[in-house]
Scaffold this motif. Sequence first.
Motif, PDB file in Angstrom:
ATOM      1  N   ILE A  16       0.890  -1.172   0.000  1.00 13.34           N
ATOM      2  CA  ILE A  16       0.000   0.000   0.000  1.00 13.34           C
ATOM      3  C   ILE A  16       0.928   1.222   0.000  1.00 13.34           C
ATOM      4  CG2 ILE A  16      -1.844   1.226   1.238  1.00 13.34           C
ATOM      5  CD1 ILE A  16      -2.330  -1.508   2.749  1.00 13.34           C
ATOM      6  N   ILE A  17       0.759   2.090  -1.015  1.00 13.96           N
ATOM      7  CA  ILE A  17       1.685   3.222  -1.165  1.00 13.96           C
ATOM      8  C   ILE A  17       0.883   4.494  -1.431  1.00 13.96           C
ATOM      9  CG2 ILE A  17       3.549   4.195  -2.603  1.00 13.96           C
ATOM     10  CD1 ILE A  17       4.439   1.317  -3.211  1.00 13.96           C
ATOM     11  N   GLY A  18       1.249   5.564  -0.765  1.00  6.86           N
ATOM     12  CA  GLY A  18       0.585   6.853  -1.008  1.00  6.86           C
ATOM     13  C   GLY A  18       1.463   7.971  -0.484  1.00  6.86           C
ATOM     14  N   GLY A  19       0.815   9.065  -0.071  1.00  8.43           N
ATOM     15  CA  GLY A  19       1.566  10.199   0.445  1.00  8.43           C
ATOM     16  C   GLY A  19       0.930  10.732   1.713  1.00  8.43           C
ATOM     17  N   CYS A  20       1.721  11.476   2.482  1.00  3.68           N
ATOM     18  CA  CYS A  20       1.153  12.113   3.675  1.00  3.68           C
ATOM     19  C   CYS A  20       1.344  13.626   3.526  1.00  3.68           C
ATOM     20  CB  CYS A  20       1.777  11.509   4.935  1.00  3.68           C
ATOM     21  SG  CYS A  20       0.716  11.717   6.400  1.00  3.68           S
ATOM     22  N   CYS A  21       1.587  14.312   4.618  1.00  5.60           N
ATOM     23  CA  CYS A  21       1.538  15.777   4.588  1.00  5.60           C
ATOM     24  C   CYS A  21       2.393  16.388   3.475  1.00  5.60           C
ATOM     25  CB  CYS A  21       1.977  16.322   5.936  1.00  5.60           C
ATOM     26  SG  CYS A  21       0.855  15.836   7.246  1.00  5.60           S
ATOM     27  N   ARG A  22       1.801  17.410   2.858  1.00  4.43           N
ATOM     28  CA  ARG A  22       2.419  18.208   1.791  1.00  4.43           C
ATOM     29  C   ARG A  22       2.545  17.444   0.479  1.00  4.43           C
ATOM     30  NH1 ARG A  22       2.574  23.565   2.459  1.00  4.43           N
ATOM     31  NH2 ARG A  22       4.772  23.860   1.917  1.00  4.43           N
ATOM     32  N   THR A  23       2.025  16.231   0.415  1.00  4.01           N
ATOM     33  CA  THR A  23       1.837  15.622  -0.901  1.00  4.01           C
ATOM     34  C   THR A  23       0.423  15.992  -1.346  1.00  4.01           C
ATOM     35  OG1 THR A  23       0.963  13.520  -0.085  1.00  4.01           O
ATOM     36  CG2 THR A  23       3.375  13.694  -0.298  1.00  4.01           C
ATOM     37  N   THR A  24       0.151  15.885  -2.630  1.00  2.00           N
ATOM     38  CA  THR A  24      -1.078  16.453  -3.193  1.00  2.00           C
ATOM     39  C   THR A  24      -1.720  15.458  -4.166  1.00  2.00           C
ATOM     40  OG1 THR A  24      -0.003  17.314  -5.166  1.00  2.00           O
ATOM     41  CG2 THR A  24       0.077  18.721  -3.189  1.00  2.00           C
ATOM     42  N   PRO A  25      -2.895  15.797  -4.697  1.00  2.00           N
ATOM     43  CA  PRO A  25      -3.474  14.910  -5.713  1.00  2.00           C
ATOM     44  C   PRO A  25      -2.517  14.682  -6.896  1.00  2.00           C
ATOM     45  CG  PRO A  25      -5.154  16.383  -4.894  1.00  2.00           C
ATOM     46  CD  PRO A  25      -3.858  16.839  -4.275  1.00  2.00           C
ATOM     47  N   SER A  26      -1.710  15.683  -7.238  1.00  2.00           N
ATOM     48  CA  SER A  26      -0.814  15.424  -8.385  1.00  2.00           C
ATOM     49  C   SER A  26       0.269  14.420  -8.002  1.00  2.00           C
ATOM     50  CB  SER A  26      -0.288  16.718  -9.007  1.00  2.00           C
ATOM     51  OG  SER A  26       0.813  17.177  -8.327  1.00  2.00           O
ATOM     52  N   THR A  27       0.701  14.403  -6.732  1.00  2.00           N
ATOM     53  CA  THR A  27       1.653  13.361  -6.292  1.00  2.00           C
ATOM     54  C   THR A  27       1.004  11.976  -6.454  1.00  2.00           C
ATOM     55  OG1 THR A  27       2.164  14.931  -4.480  1.00  2.00           O
ATOM     56  CG2 THR A  27       3.218  12.750  -4.399  1.00  2.00           C
ATOM     57  N   ILE A  28      -0.244  11.892  -6.041  1.00  2.00           N
ATOM     58  CA  ILE A  28      -0.926  10.586  -6.079  1.00  2.00           C
ATOM     59  C   ILE A  28      -1.167  10.146  -7.523  1.00  2.00           C
ATOM     60  CG2 ILE A  28      -3.098   9.371  -5.419  1.00  2.00           C
ATOM     61  CD1 ILE A  28      -0.901   9.937  -3.153  1.00  2.00           C
ATOM     62  N   GLN A  29      -1.480  11.120  -8.381  1.00  2.00           N
ATOM     63  CA  GLN A  29      -1.662  10.789  -9.804  1.00  2.00           C
ATOM     64  C   GLN A  29      -0.375  10.178 -10.367  1.00  2.00           C
ATOM     65  OE1 GLN A  29      -4.629  12.040 -12.052  1.00  2.00           O
ATOM     66  NE2 GLN A  29      -3.722  10.132 -12.796  1.00  2.00           N
ATOM     67  N   ILE A  30       0.754  10.778 -10.014  1.00  2.00           N
ATOM     68  CA  ILE A  30       2.052  10.293 -10.526  1.00  2.00           C
ATOM     69  C   ILE A  30       2.378   8.918  -9.945  1.00  2.00           C
ATOM     70  CG2 ILE A  30       4.545  10.761 -10.319  1.00  2.00           C
ATOM     71  CD1 ILE A  30       3.886  13.634 -11.165  1.00  2.00           C
ATOM     72  N   ILE A  31       2.116   8.734  -8.660  1.00  2.00           N
ATOM     73  CA  ILE A  31       2.355   7.413  -8.051  1.00  2.00           C
ATOM     74  C   ILE A  31       1.461   6.367  -8.723  1.00  2.00           C
ATOM     75  CG2 ILE A  31       2.026   6.040  -5.933  1.00  2.00           C
ATOM     76  CD1 ILE A  31       2.892   8.481  -4.294  1.00  2.00           C
ATOM     77  N   SER A  32       0.193   6.721  -8.883  1.00  2.00           N
ATOM     78  CA  SER A  32      -0.767   5.782  -9.458  1.00  2.00           C
ATOM     79  C   SER A  32      -0.359   5.411 -10.894  1.00  2.00           C
ATOM     80  CB  SER A  32      -2.152   6.430  -9.405  1.00  2.00           C
ATOM     81  OG  SER A  32      -3.031   5.787 -10.244  1.00  2.00           O
ATOM     82  N   ASN A  33       0.022   6.418 -11.695  1.00  2.00           N
ATOM     83  CA  ASN A  33       0.449   6.128 -13.072  1.00  2.00           C
ATOM     84  C   ASN A  33       1.687   5.239 -13.070  1.00  2.00           C
ATOM     85  OD1 ASN A  33      -1.584   7.794 -13.930  1.00  2.00           O
ATOM     86  ND2 ASN A  33      -0.266   9.520 -14.476  1.00  2.00           N
ATOM     87  N   ALA A  34       2.647   5.569 -12.204  1.00  2.00           N
ATOM     88  CA  ALA A  34       3.916   4.808 -12.194  1.00  2.00           C
ATOM     89  C   ALA A  34       3.646   3.360 -11.795  1.00  2.00           C
ATOM     90  CB  ALA A  34       4.898   5.446 -11.214  1.00  2.00           C
ATOM     91  N   LEU A  35       2.808   3.148 -10.810  1.00  2.00           N
ATOM     92  CA  LEU A  35       2.564   1.765 -10.364  1.00  2.00           C
ATOM     93  C   LEU A  35       1.768   0.983 -11.406  1.00  2.00           C
ATOM     94  CD1 LEU A  35       1.858   2.322  -6.553  1.00  2.00           C
ATOM     95  CD2 LEU A  35       3.931   1.395  -7.598  1.00  2.00           C
ATOM     96  N   ARG A  36       0.830   1.669 -12.068  1.00  2.00           N
ATOM     97  CA  ARG A  36       0.017   0.949 -13.061  1.00  2.00           C
ATOM     98  C   ARG A  36       0.775   0.680 -14.341  1.00  2.00           C
ATOM     99  NH1 ARG A  36      -4.737   3.881 -10.289  1.00  2.00           N
ATOM    100  NH2 ARG A  36      -5.232   2.182  -8.896  1.00  2.00           N
ATOM    101  N   GLU A  37       1.709   1.570 -14.683  1.00  2.00           N
ATOM    102  CA  GLU A  37       2.504   1.359 -15.899  1.00  2.00           C
ATOM    103  C   GLU A  37       3.481   0.193 -15.730  1.00  2.00           C
ATOM    104  OE1 GLU A  37       4.614   4.979 -16.659  1.00  2.00           O
ATOM    105  OE2 GLU A  37       2.755   5.981 -17.226  1.00  2.00           O
ATOM    106  N   ASN A  38       3.922  -0.004 -14.501  1.00  2.00           N
ATOM    107  CA  ASN A  38       5.017  -0.965 -14.277  1.00  2.00           C
ATOM    108  C   ASN A  38       4.579  -2.146 -13.418  1.00  2.00           C
ATOM    109  OD1 ASN A  38       7.440   0.487 -15.377  1.00  2.00           O
ATOM    110  ND2 ASN A  38       6.588   2.029 -14.025  1.00  2.00           N
ATOM    111  N   ILE A  39       3.414  -2.702 -13.690  1.00  2.00           N
ATOM    112  CA  ILE A  39       2.964  -3.852 -12.880  1.00  2.00           C
ATOM    113  C   ILE A  39       3.871  -5.053 -13.116  1.00  2.00           C
ATOM    114  CG2 ILE A  39       1.102  -5.560 -12.594  1.00  2.00           C
ATOM    115  CD1 ILE A  39      -0.891  -3.346 -12.708  1.00  2.00           C
TER     116      ILE A  39
END
Length: 326
Positions: A303-326
């Motif tokens: 389970i991977i995400g962000g905490c304080c001072r990360t934003t929806p754009s951080t999560i978008q980038i994490i989500s894209n990176a994880l889905r591109e490289n399954i």
Amino acid sequence: MKGEKKSLLQDLIENSGGCVVTDGGFATHLETLGASINDPLWSAICLIKQPHLIKQVHLEYLKAGADILVTSSYQATIPGFLSKGLSIEEGEALLQRSVKLAVEARDSFGTSAKRNHGNEYRKALVAASIGSYGAYLADGSEYRGLYGPDVNLKKLKDFHRRRLQVLVEAGPDLLAFETIPNKLEAQALVELLEEINVQIPSWICFTSVDGENAPSGESFEACLEVINKCNKVEAVGINCAPPHFMENLISKFKQLTKKAIVVYPNSGEVWDGIAKKWLPSKCFHDDDFGFHATRWRDLGAKIIGGCCRTTPSTIQIISNALRENI
Ligand SMILES: C[S+](C)CC[C@H](N)C(=O)O
Ligand SMILES: N[C@@H](CCS)C(=O)O
Ligand SMILES: [Zn+2]
């Protein structure tokens, strides 16, 4: 867990190729949307004053690709609401509201996503946030973990008991214990989960300020020994610590537990609990999160995400990176 039915969290991890995305900084993104959270209740003040902004934050994280929404209850406590002049009943209603806002955001987003993506759309889970006793103290104690001689196991259990019951009754899919800074509080939480006989899965996340130990100085070996005994905790990890600590801590946790590992670091900025400000430090930018999220996944984080001072754009980038490289 032979013969046991899989939990919603295990199902989600399995159906997502072994790694899911949780959301990013909640309170700090609320601030970006204009909320004023310089208050002992921190983001929980918005449960009283600006619930519409809470829903907006949840919707932005869903759009960014979060599979899990963490509720606005991190610093929402019954004693905290009492000190604002509210009654116990009003405080409990606000705790329920935190779950309701996330469920409503999830369900309304799910309806439109299902229209667009049909069976491919996976419904996000709602995790009720339970911040540490140190969070309630509102002085940065969640990064120190030294609660002093007056704070014993009983006091910590009494602090957490009623909020935990109210949040569970509000119907989230799981519980997210956040920024736990010492072993005593981990012990209090697992004892309460057993005593209340909570039937939904939990994760317990610690902070770290040295990249090796819990903030109290206790080893993670000692902290995880307590948690490993409790089947009600399905995942364990780190939140709101600097991102450059994650590789070492994931590798360490891998050796200390069989539970799923969850990491959602902050941006690397440091909270000054007295001035109530984020101080610049060694930070990750969004692109760094994309690159490192795949490393964290490959090292074993589920389970991977962000905490304080990360934003929806951080999560978008994490989500894209994880889905591109399954
Ligand atoms: C995770 S910290 C930035 C939360 C805020 C802190 N408990 C405080 O009230 O100062
Ligand atoms: N879920 C909380 C954690 C604060 S450390 C938030 O994102 O605001
Ligand atoms: Zn945080």
